[in-house]
Design a protein around this motif. Sequence first.
Motif, short mmCIF file in Angstrom:
data_model
loop_
_atom_site.label_atom_id
_atom_site.label_comp_id
_atom_site.label_asym_id
_atom_site.label_seq_id
_atom_site.Cartn_x
_atom_site.Cartn_y
_atom_site.Cartn_z
N TYR A 45 4.03 6.57 -4.92
CA TYR A 45 2.89 6.53 -4.01
C TYR A 45 1.64 6.18 -4.81
CZ TYR A 45 5.81 8.96 -0.63
OH TYR A 45 6.81 9.30 0.24
N ALA A 46 0.74 5.47 -4.18
CA ALA A 46 -0.50 5.09 -4.86
C ALA A 46 -1.62 5.06 -3.84
CB ALA A 46 -0.35 3.74 -5.53
N TYR A 151 7.39 0.80 2.77
CA TYR A 151 6.81 1.25 1.51
C TYR A 151 5.73 0.31 0.97
CZ TYR A 151 9.89 -2.10 -0.88
OH TYR A 151 10.51 -3.24 -1.30
N SER A 152 5.84 -0.97 1.34
CA SER A 152 4.86 -1.93 0.82
C SER A 152 3.70 -2.13 1.78
CB SER A 152 5.55 -3.26 0.55
OG SER A 152 6.18 -3.73 1.73
N SER A 153 3.71 -1.42 2.90
CA SER A 153 2.60 -1.53 3.84
C SER A 153 1.43 -0.68 3.35
CB SER A 153 3.02 -1.04 5.22
OG SER A 153 4.04 -1.88 5.74
N GLY A 181 10.18 2.44 -3.05
CA GLY A 181 10.14 1.09 -3.59
C GLY A 181 8.74 0.70 -3.99
N THR A 182 8.63 -0.42 -4.66
CA THR A 182 7.33 -0.94 -5.06
C THR A 182 7.37 -2.46 -4.95
OG1 THR A 182 8.09 -0.96 -7.36
CG2 THR A 182 6.69 0.87 -6.69
N ARG A 183 6.19 -3.02 -4.81
CA ARG A 183 6.07 -4.47 -4.84
C ARG A 183 4.90 -4.83 -5.71
NH1 ARG A 183 6.29 -7.67 0.75
NH2 ARG A 183 4.50 -8.62 -0.29
N GLY A 184 5.06 -5.90 -6.45
CA GLY A 184 4.06 -6.24 -7.46
C GLY A 184 2.70 -6.58 -6.89
N ASP A 187 -0.78 -3.82 -5.12
CA ASP A 187 -1.99 -3.32 -5.75
C ASP A 187 -3.16 -4.28 -5.53
OD1 ASP A 187 -3.78 -2.75 -8.34
OD2 ASP A 187 -2.50 -1.00 -7.96
N ARG A 188 -2.86 -5.58 -5.68
CA ARG A 188 -3.90 -6.59 -5.52
C ARG A 188 -4.39 -6.64 -4.07
NH1 ARG A 188 -1.10 -10.50 -7.87
NH2 ARG A 188 -0.65 -11.58 -5.93
N THR A 189 -3.44 -6.59 -3.15
CA THR A 189 -3.82 -6.58 -1.73
C THR A 189 -4.67 -5.36 -1.40
OG1 THR A 189 -1.70 -7.65 -1.29
CG2 THR A 189 -2.88 -6.78 0.61
N ALA A 190 -4.29 -4.21 -1.97
CA ALA A 190 -5.03 -2.97 -1.72
C ALA A 190 -6.47 -3.09 -2.24
CB ALA A 190 -4.32 -1.79 -2.37
#
Length: 252
Positions: A45-46, A151-153, A181-184, A187-190
């Motif tokens: 989670y982030a 998870y990537s939403s 899960g994670t997607r690269g 973070d940039r989108t966030a």
Amino acid sequence: MPLEFLRRKGNGTRASKDAPPLPVAPPQPVPEEAVAQDHQLRLNYAAKTSTGVRLQGGPNVLNTLGHMLDGLATSDVEVVPPREATLTVASPQIVHTQEAGEWLRAHGDASPITRHALYVLELLDAIDPAYDTFASALLDGDVDTSGYPEYSSIVGGVAAHWDEATGDLIVRGVVGWGGRGTRGDTDRTANRLLGRLLGNILETSGSLGLTAVDRPGAAPGGPTVMCQHCFYPNVHPRAVYCPKCGMRMIHA
Ligand SMILES: [Zn+2]
């Protein structure tokens, strides 16, 4: 002959005295270590929060929170008021049953997107629903067939509390995501979404600009007083305004 009886029942066929004896495995040595089958789950989670923006306090300023997600929300915007002060131990931890029970009493009726957002952001201490008012929606990505974000939403919006010294509303952008899960590129989108949220907050009428404000309330373990209006127990002893309800404190 009880042995005959058991054998016949056990293998389902009529045992015969002529059948060859089953081979008997030699006794196995006791292993020093068990052969382990590993089970593992990595949850990730982030969250990101922006600098606070000071908004001129007033009776209608909370109504502007939902509009700060204009152009960003891809679902309905839900505004979650701070939790009732009677829910003192609420926490989204399912094995802590009392805490989980209070958390569900407070947030169980929220939409799956809002519950996911509250879960992630409270778990990471990015918001504190004890005093934060939180306006949130789905900001990027999809939901699964049950309506919960993948998870990537990315979910989030704005969180607000009242400045204890001035009674202004302090609003910050908050985004979060994660799960199995994670997607690269998440973070940039966030980061991009957080920047647009901060822009929306700054453009709101009554905005007085960026502000550095510490978390409200007394230092952990320090003396606190209770708000006479909303009964929030964690107000700084010298606070002029309650961080949760924004009402002027009455000090004896
Ligand atoms: Zn209060």
